[in-house]
Design a protein around this motif. Structure first.
Motif, short mmCIF file in Angstrom:
data_model
loop_
_atom_site.label_atom_id
_atom_site.label_comp_id
_atom_site.label_asym_id
_atom_site.label_seq_id
_atom_site.Cartn_x
_atom_site.Cartn_y
_atom_site.Cartn_z
N MET A 11 0.85 -1.20 0.00
CA MET A 11 0.00 0.00 0.00
C MET A 11 0.89 1.25 0.00
N SER A 12 0.56 2.20 -0.83
CA SER A 12 1.37 3.41 -0.86
C SER A 12 1.13 4.24 0.40
N ALA A 13 2.06 5.14 0.68
CA ALA A 13 1.96 5.95 1.89
C ALA A 13 0.68 6.78 1.87
N ALA A 69 -2.26 4.62 2.56
CA ALA A 69 -2.25 4.18 3.95
C ALA A 69 -2.83 5.26 4.87
N LEU A 70 -2.47 6.52 4.59
CA LEU A 70 -3.01 7.63 5.38
C LEU A 70 -4.53 7.72 5.24
N ARG A 111 -6.25 4.77 6.90
CA ARG A 111 -6.20 4.87 8.35
C ARG A 111 -7.25 5.85 8.87
N ARG A 155 -10.66 4.35 8.58
CA ARG A 155 -10.83 3.26 9.53
C ARG A 155 -11.04 3.81 10.94
#
Lengths: 217, 200
Positions: A1-3, A6-7, A10, A13
């Motif tokens: 997953m790219s950064a 991912a941000l 997150r 979530r």
């Protein structure tokens, strides 16, 4: 997953696990629509005439109220400091958070807008224009708001200071947003809204990142 | 003892916070394999120096020369752990692994290394202070970076935790890394000590 992904994942979530907190703004949005008929009286013609303005005021206020949470949690637990060492620049971090913030605060308003349309006796055409105007205008509100949130994140009880700071910048969005829904309006207002959003989303991550950098010194 | 290729050279550094000067004229250099222990009383500017090295505080004067790496890739272990209570341990680490670059251990291996191997699926909010500290340490392992800036690395840790930090430090130094640590304790393997005076 790219950064970047991912941000984004997150933040979504965390909002999902936060439970009812995510729904507060939508509830506020709907509540404004629900109490208006009681305040101005159940005159359907008058309500329909006021509806565009009321929808925008409701959306505007609920987005402003949600601003403080954009950076607050990450600031409080030290994540924002650590994100300065991330593999992607702070501007991209801000943009990812802005995108997540829009998905979490503005998109639910769009979804809830039919309910408001019923409460304010809007017809389907007007509702469609309202949804389109919100879709085009809310990114600008979120982007301006990100700057205000970044400026005030260092203040422990910044609370509503960010929204107040960003109010003047956001007023054009409100003007064109309500203008786009008003009966007999052309497409010019929608184009203005789109332009405002494009420009502000492009520039505000840089301004917000700068504010975060200066703020942590 | 300065190696042939220092990682970082600090010249004539001055820092102030809130208009008050913490220190001035500070200079040192750091080579791979070195652990620089920052000591000094509370308020001497140890944490502020780490933040300046991390590029978060701007020095009032002086220069940081990173030689080959500019901007430097480093890990900061600050007072606040940067741990999300609503995410599981594994999710917390996977996040940092994605954001900082997946160049180190996998999340499960890093958790194993810091003694939290069995708790990967637990929400981080249930961890004790010491366990949260261990999770913060695991973040340094999922992305491989040469320079570590550690602020009180032993705080909240038990005796086994102290040994764990010593092991992690030894591993990092042995593989060509360098560490600057602000500490009040005796860090094993500290090759150099820099003592900051009380603030003026």
């Amino acid at each position: 997953m790219s950064a970047f992904a991912a941000l984004l994942v997150r933040d979504l979530r965390l909002a999902g696990r936060g439970g009812a907190d995510a729904l507060t703004l939508v509830l506020f949005f709907v509540m404004v629509g629900a109490v208006t008929p009681f305040a101005v009286g159940p005159d359907r013609v008058l309500l329909a005439r006021l509806a565009p303005g009321i929808v925008w005021i409701a959306a505007f206020l609920s987005l402003l109220l949600g601003l403080d949470r954009l950076f607050r949690a990450d600031e409080d637990d030290g994540t924002l400091l650590l994100l300065r060492q991330a593999a992607l620049p702070l501007e991209a971090v801000v943009f990812a958070k802005l995108l997540a913030h829009w998905l979490l605060t503005a998109l639910p308003l769009l979804v809830a807008s039919p309910l408001l349309a019923i409460l304010l006796s809007m017809d389907m055409d007007v509702w469609a224009r309202t949804a389109l105007a919100l879709l085009l205008g809310t990114p600008a509100l979120a982007a301006f708001g990100a700057v205000g949130a970044a400026v005030t994140v260092g203040l422990r009880r910044g609370g509503l200071l960010g929204p107040v700071l960003m109010l003047p910048l956001s007023v054009p969005v409100l003007i064109f947003g309500a203008g786009a829904i008003a009966p007999g309006s052309g497409d010019a207002a929608l184009l203005f809204l789109a332009a405002l959003s494009l420009v502000s989303v492009a520039f505000c991550p840089f301004a917000a990142a700068l504010a975060l950098r200066v703020g942590s010194e | 003892m300065t190696g042939p290729h220092p990682l970082l050279t600090v010249e004539n550094l001055a820092l102030s916070r809130g208009g008050r000067q913490l220190f001035a004229g500070l200079g040192f250099s750091l080579s791979p394999g070195q652990l620089l222990a920052l000591r000094g009383p509370n308020g001497a500017g140890k944490s502020s120096l780490l933040l300046a090295l991390a590029g978060i505080l701007r020095p009032a004067a002086g220069r940081l020369d990173w030689h080959a790496e500019e901007p430097p890739k480093l890990h900061l272990l600050a007072h606040q752990p940067g741990v999300k209570a609503r995410l599981t341990l594994a999710e917390n680490l996977d996040f940092w692994r994605a954001v900082n670059g997946p160049t180190g251990l996998a999340a499960s291996a890093a958790l194993e290394r810091v003694g939290l191997g069995a708790l990967g699926g637990l929400d981080a909010g249930y961890l004790s202070a010491g366990q949260t500290r261990r999770l913060a340490l695991a973040r340094l392992l999922v992305t491989d970076r040469r320079l570590w800036l550690l602020d009180e690395p032993l705080s909240a840790l038990d005796a086994a935790g102290d040994a764990l930090v010593a092991g992690l430090i030894a591993d990092r130094l042995a593989t060509g890394g360098a560490i600057v640590a602000a500490t009040h304790d005796d860090l094993p393997g500290a090759t150099r000590t820099l003592t900051l005076g009380p603030p003026a």
